[in-house]
Scaffold this motif. Structure first.
Motif, PDB file in Angstrom:
ATOM      1  N   GLY A 129       3.123   7.682  -6.160  1.00 36.96           N
ATOM      2  CA  GLY A 129       2.731   8.227  -4.866  1.00 36.96           C
ATOM      3  C   GLY A 129       1.781   7.362  -4.074  1.00 36.96           C
ATOM      4  O   GLY A 129       1.229   7.810  -3.060  1.00 36.96           O
ATOM      5  N   PHE A 130       1.583   6.107  -4.469  1.00 37.58           N
ATOM      6  CA  PHE A 130       0.671   5.214  -3.761  1.00 37.58           C
ATOM      7  C   PHE A 130       1.452   4.205  -2.928  1.00 37.58           C
ATOM      8  O   PHE A 130       2.635   3.959  -3.150  1.00 37.58           O
ATOM      9  N   ASP A 131       0.750   3.620  -1.967  1.00 45.61           N
ATOM     10  CA  ASP A 131       1.292   2.536  -1.153  1.00 45.61           C
ATOM     11  C   ASP A 131       0.447   1.297  -1.462  1.00 45.61           C
ATOM     12  O   ASP A 131      -0.596   1.076  -0.841  1.00 45.61           O
ATOM     13  N   PRO A 132       0.853   0.483  -2.433  1.00 48.08           N
ATOM     14  CA  PRO A 132      -0.037  -0.570  -2.928  1.00 48.08           C
ATOM     15  C   PRO A 132      -0.169  -1.760  -1.994  1.00 48.08           C
ATOM     16  O   PRO A 132       0.796  -2.201  -1.363  1.00 48.08           O
ATOM     17  N   VAL A 133      -1.384  -2.277  -1.912  1.00 51.69           N
ATOM     18  CA  VAL A 133      -1.692  -3.503  -1.199  1.00 51.69           C
ATOM     19  C   VAL A 133      -2.474  -4.391  -2.161  1.00 51.69           C
ATOM     20  O   VAL A 133      -3.401  -3.916  -2.823  1.00 51.69           O
ATOM     21  N   THR A 134      -2.115  -5.662  -2.215  1.00 49.66           N
ATOM     22  CA  THR A 134      -2.722  -6.556  -3.204  1.00 49.66           C
ATOM     23  C   THR A 134      -3.237  -7.824  -2.541  1.00 49.66           C
ATOM     24  O   THR A 134      -2.613  -8.359  -1.627  1.00 49.66           O
ATOM     25  N   GLU A 135      -4.390  -8.283  -3.015  1.00 44.87           N
ATOM     26  CA  GLU A 135      -4.933  -9.572  -2.611  1.00 44.87           C
ATOM     27  C   GLU A 135      -5.379 -10.326  -3.857  1.00 44.87           C
ATOM     28  O   GLU A 135      -5.827  -9.724  -4.835  1.00 44.87           O
ATOM     29  N   THR A 136      -5.249 -11.642  -3.810  1.00 49.56           N
ATOM     30  CA  THR A 136      -5.714 -12.501  -4.894  1.00 49.56           C
ATOM     31  C   THR A 136      -6.714 -13.513  -4.352  1.00 49.56           C
ATOM     32  O   THR A 136      -6.454 -14.151  -3.318  1.00 49.56           O
ATOM     33  N   VAL A 137      -7.854 -13.637  -5.025  1.00 53.56           N
ATOM     34  CA  VAL A 137      -8.864 -14.611  -4.625  1.00 53.56           C
ATOM     35  C   VAL A 137      -9.277 -15.425  -5.843  1.00 53.56           C
ATOM     36  O   VAL A 137      -9.216 -14.951  -6.976  1.00 53.56           O
ATOM     37  N   ALA A 178     -12.806   5.091  -7.398  1.00 49.92           N
ATOM     38  CA  ALA A 178     -13.541   4.411  -6.338  1.00 49.92           C
ATOM     39  C   ALA A 178     -12.594   3.685  -5.392  1.00 49.92           C
ATOM     40  O   ALA A 178     -11.474   3.304  -5.759  1.00 49.92           O
ATOM     41  N   THR A 179     -13.045   3.470  -4.160  1.00 47.33           N
ATOM     42  CA  THR A 179     -12.293   2.694  -3.181  1.00 47.33           C
ATOM     43  C   THR A 179     -12.740   1.237  -3.244  1.00 47.33           C
ATOM     44  O   THR A 179     -13.754   0.896  -3.854  1.00 47.33           O
ATOM     45  N   VAL A 180     -11.986   0.378  -2.570  1.00 49.93           N
ATOM     46  CA  VAL A 180     -12.386  -1.027  -2.547  1.00 49.93           C
ATOM     47  C   VAL A 180     -13.707  -1.200  -1.813  1.00 49.93           C
ATOM     48  O   VAL A 180     -14.498  -2.088  -2.144  1.00 49.93           O
ATOM     49  N   THR A 181     -13.986  -0.353  -0.839  1.00 48.51           N
ATOM     50  CA  THR A 181     -15.275  -0.416  -0.152  1.00 48.51           C
ATOM     51  C   THR A 181     -16.406  -0.050  -1.108  1.00 48.51           C
ATOM     52  O   THR A 181     -17.476  -0.662  -1.087  1.00 48.51           O
ATOM     53  N   ASP A 182     -16.158   0.941  -1.957  1.00 49.00           N
ATOM     54  CA  ASP A 182     -17.148   1.275  -2.981  1.00 49.00           C
ATOM     55  C   ASP A 182     -17.426   0.063  -3.867  1.00 49.00           C
ATOM     56  O   ASP A 182     -18.583  -0.280  -4.140  1.00 49.00           O
ATOM     57  N   VAL A 183     -16.369  -0.573  -4.321  1.00 50.88           N
ATOM     58  CA  VAL A 183     -16.527  -1.727  -5.217  1.00 50.88           C
ATOM     59  C   VAL A 183     -17.214  -2.879  -4.488  1.00 50.88           C
ATOM     60  O   VAL A 183     -18.061  -3.575  -5.073  1.00 50.88           O
ATOM     61  N   GLU A 184     -16.870  -3.067  -3.227  1.00 58.56           N
ATOM     62  CA  GLU A 184     -17.492  -4.124  -2.436  1.00 58.56           C
ATOM     63  C   GLU A 184     -19.011  -3.964  -2.404  1.00 58.56           C
ATOM     64  O   GLU A 184     -19.753  -4.956  -2.327  1.00 58.56           O
ATOM     65  N   LEU A 230     -16.605  -8.810  -6.419  1.00 61.93           N
ATOM     66  CA  LEU A 230     -17.041  -8.368  -5.092  1.00 61.93           C
ATOM     67  C   LEU A 230     -16.285  -9.113  -4.000  1.00 61.93           C
ATOM     68  O   LEU A 230     -15.927  -8.530  -2.966  1.00 61.93           O
ATOM     69  N   VAL A 231     -16.028 -10.400  -4.227  1.00 61.87           N
ATOM     70  CA  VAL A 231     -15.269 -11.178  -3.253  1.00 61.87           C
ATOM     71  C   VAL A 231     -13.865 -10.598  -3.098  1.00 61.87           C
ATOM     72  O   VAL A 231     -13.364 -10.416  -1.973  1.00 61.87           O
ATOM     73  N   ALA A 232     -13.231 -10.278  -4.213  1.00 63.55           N
ATOM     74  CA  ALA A 232     -11.880  -9.712  -4.154  1.00 63.55           C
ATOM     75  C   ALA A 232     -11.880  -8.377  -3.422  1.00 63.55           C
ATOM     76  O   ALA A 232     -10.991  -8.104  -2.600  1.00 63.55           O
ATOM     77  N   ALA A 233     -12.875  -7.537  -3.713  1.00 60.83           N
ATOM     78  CA  ALA A 233     -12.956  -6.237  -3.041  1.00 60.83           C
ATOM     79  C   ALA A 233     -13.193  -6.418  -1.545  1.00 60.83           C
ATOM     80  O   ALA A 233     -12.612  -5.698  -0.713  1.00 60.83           O
ATOM     81  N   LYS A 234     -14.039  -7.376  -1.189  1.00 60.73           N
ATOM     82  CA  LYS A 234     -14.330  -7.627   0.228  1.00 60.73           C
ATOM     83  C   LYS A 234     -13.076  -8.085   0.963  1.00 60.73           C
ATOM     84  O   LYS A 234     -12.776  -7.609   2.077  1.00 60.73           O
ATOM     85  N   VAL A 235     -12.322  -8.989   0.357  1.00 65.25           N
ATOM     86  CA  VAL A 235     -11.102  -9.489   0.989  1.00 65.25           C
ATOM     87  C   VAL A 235     -10.069  -8.377   1.126  1.00 65.25           C
ATOM     88  O   VAL A 235      -9.443  -8.211   2.191  1.00 65.25           O
ATOM     89  N   LEU A 236      -9.886  -7.586   0.059  1.00 66.80           N
ATOM     90  CA  LEU A 236      -8.894  -6.515   0.109  1.00 66.80           C
ATOM     91  C   LEU A 236      -9.304  -5.429   1.088  1.00 66.80           C
ATOM     92  O   LEU A 236      -8.459  -4.882   1.819  1.00 66.80           O
ATOM     93  N   ALA A 237     -10.604  -5.123   1.136  1.00 68.18           N
ATOM     94  CA  ALA A 237     -11.075  -4.126   2.108  1.00 68.18           C
ATOM     95  C   ALA A 237     -10.803  -4.598   3.533  1.00 68.18           C
ATOM     96  O   ALA A 237     -10.402  -3.804   4.403  1.00 68.18           O
ATOM     97  N   GLY A 238     -10.976  -5.891   3.780  1.00 71.38           N
ATOM     98  CA  GLY A 238     -10.680  -6.434   5.100  1.00 71.38           C
ATOM     99  C   GLY A 238      -9.205  -6.335   5.437  1.00 71.38           C
ATOM    100  O   GLY A 238      -8.831  -6.009   6.568  1.00 71.38           O
ATOM    101  N   THR A 239      -8.358  -6.595   4.458  1.00 68.98           N
ATOM    102  CA  THR A 239      -6.910  -6.467   4.663  1.00 68.98           C
ATOM    103  C   THR A 239      -6.534  -5.036   5.013  1.00 68.98           C
ATOM    104  O   THR A 239      -5.728  -4.799   5.922  1.00 68.98           O
ATOM    105  N   LEU A 240      -7.124  -4.082   4.316  1.00 73.36           N
ATOM    106  CA  LEU A 240      -6.825  -2.676   4.593  1.00 73.36           C
ATOM    107  C   LEU A 240      -7.311  -2.282   5.979  1.00 73.36           C
ATOM    108  O   LEU A 240      -6.619  -1.549   6.704  1.00 73.36           O
ATOM    109  N   ARG A 241      -8.477  -2.770   6.373  1.00 75.23           N
ATOM    110  CA  ARG A 241      -8.979  -2.453   7.721  1.00 75.23           C
ATOM    111  C   ARG A 241      -8.083  -3.062   8.792  1.00 75.23           C
ATOM    112  O   ARG A 241      -7.782  -2.427   9.812  1.00 75.23           O
ATOM    113  N   ASP A 242      -7.652  -4.307   8.586  1.00 75.98           N
ATOM    114  CA  ASP A 242      -6.765  -4.967   9.557  1.00 75.98           C
ATOM    115  C   ASP A 242      -5.444  -4.215   9.668  1.00 75.98           C
ATOM    116  O   ASP A 242      -4.884  -4.066  10.755  1.00 75.98           O
ATOM    117  N   THR A 243      -4.950  -3.716   8.531  1.00 81.45           N
ATOM    118  CA  THR A 243      -3.699  -2.953   8.534  1.00 81.45           C
ATOM    119  C   THR A 243      -3.844  -1.684   9.332  1.00 81.45           C
ATOM    120  O   THR A 243      -2.962  -1.282  10.091  1.00 81.45           O
TER     121      THR A 243
END
Length: 477
Positions: free
Chosen positions: A372-380, A436-442, A460-473
């Motif tokens: 039931g999720f809509d996954p988004v992934t980032e790699t740093v 937790a959300t990626v913002t929580d982890v950030e 923290l870097v990975a969470a920050k990048v992924l949180a930015g991707t989600l916000r841009d989306t």
């Protein structure tokens, strides 16, 4: 005494349950049946015993049978194989060299573990084909390695020098399977100067990890002269009495030994015959307290499934911590303090020569969508220590979250050995448990000191990048 607590299986789950029950109920009868001679041992250490880093098989034993019997007052019966469970009569039947025993129970724990999967190909019964699912398997493999090295020493007096120049030293061997056991055994055999061929029927090793982690580990294996055969499903192990070659659709590789590391499956025959239900994973189904569909009958360890913390669905991930934790909970429950075993996150780690990798949660997009999720992934890839600190390295983090909620779903991490991929995965495990959300982890307040990490830890870097991707989306029309 009446109402005995009976355990079938004397490894992690079984002995943890028996020990916890003994502490909670000093006067209760506790009987453990184990078909082998070993109990409470660290099977995960077997590759390092074969490698030679661990000198004695006994070093893998946490508590000896004598200590269980004499110091913990547990009626441990090794060499006893339970052949039947009668849930109506509330008895188990065990056989040994001395005869048959029918043992009543008040509560029963089935902790029969798992067994190595032997692929259905011709030649798996030939001499020189091994698995690594038990202490006796480890002993046989260590003896094979010792014999091969001795033979090589006889042929090459200055073996240390010879192995640097000769193409063949102790001989070519094969490892079938690119999972945890396969990779750990590739290292163990290569460390003993074997020419190692690793066969994986899929297109990458460590299938349950991210693509980036798999590629990193594969490249490291190649750097260590392990010959990778990807997309190479083994069709046969050819030879006469002894294995002589691995045959795939496209090739035939001559080898002197084959190690099958193609996974494990739960031992459930005993439970099934007793009318105990299996779950959708094929392992024994149990509730939060590890109780099966039959009252007062429990299941834990590598024979049982558990609930995944991310999906809330049954999962089969046979690992030592889960077995110990669930066993302890059952020991409390059967002695009057109902205790949940807890969920699992599928957390695992592996060492491959000078690299380390960890994974936790849900990484596969299809599995995430099915839940039931809509996954988004980032790699740093980020520095593991302050840039000015000597000998700094990097950690590659693949982080996955749900697009709508931002909830962290899983992560895969890889680094050079000692650069902290495994320990950093623990922060993600905590995030999964807390939903937790990626913002929580950030915003996690992770420790910082130059010898250990950068101000912004790779997690923290990975969470920050992924949180930015989600916000841009979210801002997209």
């Amino acid at each position: 005494m009446s109402d005995p607590f009976v355990v079938v299986g004397g490894d992690a789950a079984g002995m943890s349950a028996a020990s916890k029950a003994r502490r909670a109920a000093p006067d209760r009868d506790i009987v453990v049946f184990e078909r082998g001679e070993w109990v409470s041992y660290g099977a995960c250490g077997l590759p390092y015993y074969v490698k030679g880093e661990i000198q004695s098989l006994e070093d893998l034993v946490s508590v000896t049978p004598e200590e269980f019997r004499e110091e913990r007052d547990i009626d441990l019966r090794t060499g006893h194989e339970v052949v039947a469970i009668d849930t109506d009569e509330r008895t188990v039947t065990a056989e040994s060299e001395s005869g048959t025993v029918v043992q009543p129970y008040g509560h029963l724990l089935i902790a029969t573990g798992a067994e190595s999967v032997v692929p259905p190909v011709d030649g798996v019964d030939r001499e020189g084909v091994y698995t690594l699912g038990s202490m006796s398997d480890g002993k046989e493999l260590r003896e094979y390695v010792a014999r091969a090295r001795d033979d090589a020493d006889l042929q090459q007096p200055d073996r240390g020098l010879a192995c640097r120049y000769l193409e063949d030293c102790t001989g070519p061997v094969a490892v079938v399977g690119g999972g945890y056991i396969g990779i750990e055994m590739a290292e163990a055999l290569a460390a003993n100067d074997f020419e190692v061929n690793l066969f994986q029927r899929g297109d990458r090793v460590l299938k349950g990890f991210s693509d980036e982690t798999s590629e990193y580990v594969a490249e490291h294996l190649r750097d260590e002269d392990v010959v990778l055969h990807l997309d190479a499903e083994v069709r046969a192990l050819s030879g006469d009495d002894r294995v002589e070659a691995v045959v795939t659709a496209d090739d035939r590789i001559e080898v002197e030994m084959v190690l099958l590391g193609t996974g494990v499956r739960p031992r459930t025959d005993l439970a099934e015959a007793a009318g105990i239900e299996l779950g959708e994973t094929g392992a024994i189904a149990a509730d939060a307290y590890r109780e099966t569909n039959v009252p007062d009958v429990y299941a834990a360890g590598d024979c049982a499934e558990a609930t995944h913390v991310v999906t809330g669905e049954p999962a089969y991930v046979p690992l030592a911590l889960t077995a110990n934790r669930h066993g302890r909970a059952i020991g409390r429950t059967v002695t009057g303090t109902p205790t949940e075993g807890g969920d699992i996150a599928g957390t695992a780690a592996v060492k491959a020569f000078d690299s380390e990798a960890a994974r936790t949660g849900i990484l596969d997009p299809e599995e995430a969508r099915a839940a039931g999720f809509d996954p988004v992934t980032e790699t740093v890839t980020a520095k593991s220590r302050a840039g000015y600190y000597p000998a700094d390295g990097t950690v590659t983090v693949t982080l996955t979250a749900d697009r709508d909620s931002g909830r962290v779903l899983g992560a895969s991490l890889v680094s050079e050995y000692g650069e902290g991929a495994v320990h950093r995965s623990h922060a993600i495990v905590a995030a999964l448990e807390a939903k937790a959300t990626v913002t929580d982890v950030e915003n996690y307040d992770l420790a910082y000191a130059p010898p250990f990490n950068t101000t912004w830890d790779p997690v923290l870097v990975a969470a920050k990048v992924l949180a930015g991707t989600l916000r841009d989306t979210d801002m997209e029309p």
